[in-house]
Design an enzyme around this catalytic site. Structure first.
Site, PDB file in Angstrom:
ATOM      1  N   HIS A  23       0.819  -1.213   0.000  1.00  0.00           N
ATOM      2  CA  HIS A  23       0.000   0.000   0.000  1.00  0.00           C
ATOM      3  C   HIS A  23       0.856   1.267   0.000  1.00  0.00           C
ATOM      4  CE1 HIS A  23      -3.140  -2.802   1.615  1.00  0.00           C
ATOM      5  NE2 HIS A  23      -3.839  -2.143   0.722  1.00  0.00           N
ATOM      6  N   ARG A  49      -6.886   5.525   0.828  1.00  0.00           N
ATOM      7  CA  ARG A  49      -6.579   4.661   1.968  1.00  0.00           C
ATOM      8  C   ARG A  49      -5.359   5.167   2.732  1.00  0.00           C
ATOM      9  NH1 ARG A  49      -7.656  -1.598   0.301  1.00  0.00           N
ATOM     10  NH2 ARG A  49      -6.372  -1.212  -1.529  1.00  0.00           N
ATOM     11  N   ASP A 215     -13.587  -7.318  -4.245  1.00  0.00           N
ATOM     12  CA  ASP A 215     -12.855  -7.234  -2.983  1.00  0.00           C
ATOM     13  C   ASP A 215     -13.441  -6.080  -2.176  1.00  0.00           C
ATOM     14  OD1 ASP A 215     -11.085  -6.999  -0.891  1.00  0.00           O
ATOM     15  OD2 ASP A 215      -9.283  -7.093  -2.132  1.00  0.00           O
ATOM     16  N   GLU A 241     -15.671 -10.972  -1.639  1.00  0.00           N
ATOM     17  CA  GLU A 241     -14.522 -11.204  -0.761  1.00  0.00           C
ATOM     18  C   GLU A 241     -14.455 -10.213   0.389  1.00  0.00           C
ATOM     19  OE1 GLU A 241      -9.684 -10.774  -1.212  1.00  0.00           O
ATOM     20  OE2 GLU A 241     -10.762 -11.984  -2.676  1.00  0.00           O
ATOM     21  N   GLU A 269      -8.045 -12.947   4.672  1.00  0.00           N
ATOM     22  CA  GLU A 269      -6.825 -12.166   4.443  1.00  0.00           C
ATOM     23  C   GLU A 269      -6.292 -11.578   5.743  1.00  0.00           C
ATOM     24  OE1 GLU A 269      -5.960  -7.807   2.379  1.00  0.00           O
ATOM     25  OE2 GLU A 269      -7.433  -9.149   1.479  1.00  0.00           O
ATOM     26  N   HIS A 319      -3.749 -15.054   0.045  1.00  0.00           N
ATOM     27  CA  HIS A 319      -3.750 -13.655  -0.362  1.00  0.00           C
ATOM     28  C   HIS A 319      -2.339 -13.254  -0.777  1.00  0.00           C
ATOM     29  CE1 HIS A 319      -3.027  -9.350   0.801  1.00  0.00           C
ATOM     30  NE2 HIS A 319      -4.056  -9.197  -0.017  1.00  0.00           N
ATOM     31  N   GLU A 339      -3.377 -16.070  -6.365  1.00  0.00           N
ATOM     32  CA  GLU A 339      -3.646 -14.657  -6.627  1.00  0.00           C
ATOM     33  C   GLU A 339      -2.378 -13.951  -7.081  1.00  0.00           C
ATOM     34  OE1 GLU A 339      -5.581 -10.716  -4.455  1.00  0.00           O
ATOM     35  OE2 GLU A 339      -4.661 -12.254  -3.194  1.00  0.00           O
TER      36      GLU A 339
END
Length: 395
Positions: A23, A49, A215, A241, A269, A319, A339
């Site tokens: 992130h 975020r 998601d 999800e 996750e 994840h 993934e």
């Protein structure tokens, strides 16, 4: 009898800028767009975020050196607080132990931190140490981690892509695309309508057979998630999800009963250890569990979680996690695909998931990865020497 090397030193470093803390990206990256989060109920934290601090911790790098000078390492999230835990608490359980004492070391790390750990940053930290141990053991034995785990059950991994552009992922050969939900309950009926319209638009682009998933990143309640799932049925949503906060096991059990027949509920996750996943599985909360090997307890714990899931006839699709999950998925019958996080800023090309921190990190080609890409000792990657490491604590 060959003498087993011992652990000489454990070191913990911090690192900023992408990588394991994926992130931590520059402005304009899709992962920091207007995305539904638990904090989106507050308008001032809705647009990004990073605005509520999702990237404050940064990456933790754990190095473990053995008596012969070999170094195993791993990266996860946790930054400086995690580095403190490694240096000031966990290192005592490793130094002097044999590199094969992985199960005992994990048990001691977990039990010694119960009074302030159990989940969250402490388990992230334990996960990083555990992964570094597996990397070191692979280097000692000259074998990739997937061989240490009992050997591969498939010659090739297939991937779905997580990112803002499932239509582009389809053209790159992925089996499906998971897109972030952009609007949460606080944005009302208009937000719900826009969510469903975005899904409908993407379905038109990819056609009827390509997997599409949403998601929701812990951002919904049971009522909203149920309405979203029911509305998404017309657009062929494969799964919904992490719709609810991770501690709402009762809500997940209700949601799974509410979603349309054939639609899957997935989560995990942000769950940790076999005990957390036991709760999910025994309460019938989901069809697929999605542990992150860097957050759930490491490979050592993920093996136990996977066995639990297998007994409950649930799939384990880890994840993200790059090579740390690839080696695991290659060895498990109940992990039929994996993934891949699309970490290009516009999700328009395949780039290494933990770039720029790792060298030699393999990526899918046409949505697939041959097992031969994972044939180097340990996890098969090295730290990029151009990334500046900082060791905030010693012991």
């Amino acid at each position: 009898m060959t003498q087993i090397p011992t652990i000489k030193q454990v070191r913990a470093f911090t690192l900023k800028g992408g990588g394991a803390d994926y992130h931590d990206q520059s402005d304009g990256h899709w992962i920091d767009d207007h995305i539904a989060t638990p904090m989106a109920k507050y308008p001032e934290y809705r647009q990004s975020r990073r605005s509520f601090g999702i990237n404050v911790l940064g990456t933790l790098v754990v190095e473990i050196e053995d008596s012969a000078g070999r170094v195993g390492f791993a990266v996860t999230t946790g930054g400086e607080p995690a580095a403190y835990i490694v240096e000031k608490h966990l290192a005592r359980f490793l130094e002097g132990a044999r590199v094969t004492d992985i199960e005992r070391i994990w048990d001691q790390m977990y039990l010694s931190t119960l009074y302030y750990g159990r989940k969250g940053i402490v388990i992230n930290t334990i996960s990083g140490v555990d992964l570094a141990l597996w990397d070191l053991l692979g280097k000692v034995r000259g074998e990739p981690v997937h061989q240490l785990l009992g050997g591969a059950v498939r010659d090739e991994l297939q991937f779905y892509a997580t990112g803002a552009r499932p239509d582009l992922a389809q053209k790159m050969g992925f089996i499906g695309g998971k897109m972030p939900l952009h609007h949460g309950p606080a944005e009302g009926e208009e937000g719900l309508r826009r969510n469903l319209q975005e899904l409908a638009t993407m379905r038109e682009r990819v056609g009827p057979d390509f997997w599409l998933m949403l998601d929701c990143w812990m951002s919904l309640d049971v009522n909203y998630a149920t309405r979203l799932a029911q509305g998404a049925q017309a657009h062929g949503l494969k799964w919904i999800e992490e719709a609810l906060p991770p501690d709402d096991y009762w809500g997940y059990a209700a949601l799974r009963k509410n979603v349309p027949t054939g639609m899957l509920v997935t989560t995990g996750e942000h769950e940790a250890t076999r005990w957390g996943f036991r709760q999910l599985l025994e309460m019938g909360c989901c069809d697929i569990i999605q542990p992150d090997v860097g957050w759930c307890g490491g490979i050592t714990e993920l093996l136990k979680i996977s066995a639990l899931a297998d007994a409950h006839q649930a799939l384990v699709i880890p994840h993200g996690s790059s090579v740390y999950s690839y080696h695991f998925v290659a060895t498990r019958h109940n992990s039929p695909f994996a993934e891949f996080l699309m970490m290009a800023p516009k999700a328009d090309e395949v780039v290494p998931m933990f770039h720029p921190q790792l060298l030699g990190e393999p990526v899918p080609v046409n949505g697939r990865m041959r097992l031969s890409a994972l044939d180097r000792p340990g996890f098969g990657v090295e730290l990029n020497p151009e990334c500046a490491l900082h060791r905030p604590y010693t012991h």
